[in-house]
Design a protein around this motif. Sequence first.
Motif, PDB file in Angstrom:
ATOM      1  N   MET A   3       0.851  -1.180   0.000  1.00 46.88           N
ATOM      2  CA  MET A   3       0.000   0.000   0.000  1.00 46.88           C
ATOM      3  C   MET A   3       0.892   1.237   0.000  1.00 46.88           C
ATOM      4  N   THR A   4       0.475   2.233  -0.725  1.00 43.05           N
ATOM      5  CA  THR A   4       1.189   3.512  -0.789  1.00 43.05           C
ATOM      6  C   THR A   4       1.110   4.207   0.565  1.00 43.05           C
ATOM      7  N   PRO A   5       2.239   4.662   1.114  1.00 40.88           N
ATOM      8  CA  PRO A   5       2.172   5.353   2.408  1.00 40.88           C
ATOM      9  C   PRO A   5       1.449   6.692   2.299  1.00 40.88           C
ATOM     10  N   VAL A   6       0.640   6.981   3.304  1.00 38.42           N
ATOM     11  CA  VAL A   6      -0.132   8.225   3.343  1.00 38.42           C
ATOM     12  C   VAL A   6       0.203   8.946   4.652  1.00 38.42           C
ATOM     13  N   THR A   7       0.535  10.238   4.519  1.00 37.17           N
ATOM     14  CA  THR A   7       0.820  11.069   5.688  1.00 37.17           C
ATOM     15  C   THR A   7      -0.012  12.338   5.579  1.00 37.17           C
ATOM     16  N   VAL A   8      -0.634  12.715   6.686  1.00 32.83           N
ATOM     17  CA  VAL A   8      -1.392  13.963   6.740  1.00 32.83           C
ATOM     18  C   VAL A   8      -0.665  14.882   7.717  1.00 32.83           C
ATOM     19  N   TYR A   9      -0.181  16.006   7.194  1.00 29.82           N
ATOM     20  CA  TYR A   9       0.497  17.011   8.011  1.00 29.82           C
ATOM     21  C   TYR A   9      -0.549  18.024   8.452  1.00 29.82           C
ATOM     22  N   THR A  10      -0.640  18.230   9.761  1.00 29.78           N
ATOM     23  CA  THR A  10      -1.669  19.115  10.298  1.00 29.78           C
ATOM     24  C   THR A  10      -1.059  20.140  11.247  1.00 29.78           C
ATOM     25  N   THR A  11      -1.892  21.064  11.672  1.00 30.85           N
ATOM     26  CA  THR A  11      -1.530  21.994  12.737  1.00 30.85           C
ATOM     27  C   THR A  11      -2.381  21.728  13.960  1.00 30.85           C
ATOM     28  N   GLY A  12      -3.058  20.630  13.982  1.00 28.74           N
ATOM     29  CA  GLY A  12      -3.940  20.284  15.086  1.00 28.74           C
ATOM     30  C   GLY A  12      -5.321  19.978  14.555  1.00 28.74           C
TER      31      GLY A  12
END
Length: 84
Positions: free
Chosen positions: A1-10
């Motif tokens: 599976m393709t890695p998924v990252t969500v960058y957030t500020t909260g």
Amino acid sequence: MTPVTVYTTGACATSRAVAAFLTRHAIPFTEKNVNHDPQARAELLARADVSSLPVTRVGDQIFSGTFRDQREGIARALRLTGGR
């Protein structure tokens, strides 16, 4: 599976919508809060030239903006049908 990252500020509405979309489609993802994680902030800045968060990275593809802006691209990158 393709890695998924969500960058957030909260906790924000778009971050929650992206997370719900990925969860609904049983897509595992990592959330990185750039306010609390300097390494995540540096990683994001090295990979993407964006001015607003959240940012979703699917493999090497970067999506930013509102959930509406991101949804179709994320769905296409993950080969989900319907984009919903």
